[in-house]
Design a protein around this motif. Structure first.
Motif, PDB file in Angstrom:
ATOM      1  N   LEU A 197       0.849  -1.185   0.000  1.00  0.00           N
ATOM      2  CA  LEU A 197       0.000   0.000   0.000  1.00  0.00           C
ATOM      3  C   LEU A 197       0.888   1.240   0.000  1.00  0.00           C
ATOM      4  N   LYS A 198       0.599   2.148  -0.906  1.00  0.00           N
ATOM      5  CA  LYS A 198       1.287   3.438  -0.931  1.00  0.00           C
ATOM      6  C   LYS A 198       0.249   4.521  -0.698  1.00  0.00           C
ATOM      7  N   ILE A 199       0.490   5.359   0.295  1.00  0.00           N
ATOM      8  CA  ILE A 199      -0.450   6.446   0.593  1.00  0.00           C
ATOM      9  C   ILE A 199      -0.195   7.580  -0.398  1.00  0.00           C
ATOM     10  N   GLU A 200      -1.137   7.770  -1.318  1.00  0.00           N
ATOM     11  CA  GLU A 200      -0.976   8.763  -2.374  1.00  0.00           C
ATOM     12  C   GLU A 200      -1.621  10.086  -1.970  1.00  0.00           C
ATOM     13  N   PRO A 201      -0.942  11.214  -2.262  1.00  0.00           N
ATOM     14  CA  PRO A 201      -1.516  12.528  -1.939  1.00  0.00           C
ATOM     15  C   PRO A 201      -2.892  12.708  -2.583  1.00  0.00           C
ATOM     16  N   GLY A 202      -3.781  13.366  -1.857  1.00  0.00           N
ATOM     17  CA  GLY A 202      -5.093  13.674  -2.405  1.00  0.00           C
ATOM     18  C   GLY A 202      -6.131  12.585  -2.235  1.00  0.00           C
ATOM     19  N   THR A 203      -5.744  11.441  -1.704  1.00  0.00           N
ATOM     20  CA  THR A 203      -6.700  10.345  -1.502  1.00  0.00           C
ATOM     21  C   THR A 203      -7.284  10.426  -0.095  1.00  0.00           C
TER      22      THR A 203
END
Length: 388
Positions: A197-203
């Motif tokens: 899991l990669k925490i992506e900006p804006g999600t």
């Protein structure tokens, strides 16, 4: 200095279908929740865009329909889309044609349409086999739907089926990952993709993480999860051929190998990215602007960027090191006219001395034990190319 593969005609096509039933909490892809009428308008625009493209110089070896959820389209729209695909493009006899799918979006009727139009590989976004985790990450399906969807593809004759798994999810434990891998091994699949899991900006996940609302496993637990996935799948006969990908012999994702080998590919559809003759391009990300451009008879390319030869050399190495086959020294020299050791002075020697790189035959590889920290090794190559 010329990149000698730059003139190669692309033999692969990526098609973006941006629609989803709902948006997952971790997703930052170009996706929309739209009405059936909007989906129909998009298919018409996509087919029209194909007619605006330059003719392909070679038959296609691979085509990949990604998203979004391409199988959210109705059976009749899928039929319209694929009929136009074969009218517009020529395919090699052994071409691989892949459709991404979510387990809740597929039906036997849709599978028959795909099969009858030559689609021979289905990739299911399962992510996990625990209902509570699927709800945590915002998936629209539950565990039983995965089993039903995969067995339906086998019943209808699809030989190549991928299942995506994710680890490092909020509240996910090691035993959850083990249970998911064992569940996959009971299914008729020949490919597994397993992603951190990669925490992506804006999600939503990025927002909740900033607020301290996500209970993430942490790096040590994620490393354990990765090793568990790798060891279990390899013991079951899968080949770990790319950092995040495992295949039974002959089941490798041929389209994705085009990306990892840094070969050219065409791309169509809203938000799609392509790479042709040393130039990267991106399609318009806004749904309405994409449709408007096609109506005006313009291919909706929003940006083009010439990739400097130094960056192409870096890509060749960094993408290639993701693969078990590694970076072939002879192919690198044929492409760039210089030895890899000359283009990256000191880097190869330093990584070899540190044990972070090894040479087997004519190729350089990252030792298996360091694949979980490959990004730190990739960084050693960035900005170091010396090629004229």
């Amino acid at each position: 200095m010329e990149d000698r593969e730059e003139r190669r005609a692309p033999q692969s096509l990526y098609v973006h279908i941006p629609f989803c039933k709902s948006r997952c909490f971790y997703c930052d892809f170009t996706t929309f929740v739209k009405s059936p009428a909007a989906m129909e308008a998009y298919v018409d625009a996509l087919v029209a865009e194909w007619d605006l493209m330059e003719p392909m110089e070679a038959p296609l070896a691979t085509a990949y329909f990604g998203g979004g959820t391409p199988t959210l389209l109705s059976a009749s729209l899928l039929d319209r889309l694929l009929t136009a695909l074969h009218r517009r493009f020529e395919f090699r006899a052994d071409a691989e044609i892949t459709f991404e799918s979510n387990p809740d979006s597929i039906t036997r009727e849709k599978l028959r349409v795909l099969r009858d139009h030559g689609v021979n590989r289905i990739s299911f976004g399962a992510q996990a086999f625990q209902d509570h985790l699927l709800q945590t990450i915002g998936r629209a399906h539950l565990r039983d739907a995965i089993d039903e969807a995969v067995w339906a593809t086998r019943d209808l004759g699809f030989q190549h089926v991928n299942v995506d798994l994710m680890f490092g999810l909020p509240d996910q434990a090691l035993h959850d990952v083990e249970e998911s891998v064992q569940a996959v091994l009971r299914l008729p699949v020949d490919h597994v993709s397993a992603y951190w899991l990669k925490i992506e900006p804006g999600t939503p996940f990025a927002k909740w993480n900033e607020m301290g609302l996500l209970s993430l496993p942490g790096e040590d637990a994620e490393a354990e999860m990765y090793h568990l996935v790798r060891d279990t799948l390899c013991q079951a006969g899968f080949v770990h051929y790319e950092i995040s990908n495992f295949a039974r012999p002959g089941g490798e994702a041929r389209h994705n190998l085009v990306y990892w080998r840094n070969e050219p590919y065409e791309a169509t559809g809203v938000g799609a990215h392509g790479y042709v003759r040393g130039e990267r391009f991106a399609m318009e990300r806004r749904y309405s602007a994409y449709l408007a451009a096609v109506r005006e008879g313009r291919r909706p390319v929003s940006e083009r960027q010439r990739v400097p030869i130094e960056e192409r050399a870096e890509d060749q190495v960094i993408l290639g090191l993701r693969l078990a086959e590694g970076v072939d020294r002879h192919r690198f020299e044929r492409r760039f006219g210089r030895r890899i050791e000359e283009v990256f002075p000191g880097v190869v020697e330093r990584l070899l001395a540190d044990g972070l790189l090894e040479r087997r035959g004519s190729a350089y590889h990252i030792p298996d034990v360091y694949w979980p920290v490959a990004n730190a090794i990739f960084e050693q190559w960035i900005g170091t190319a010396d090629i004229h």
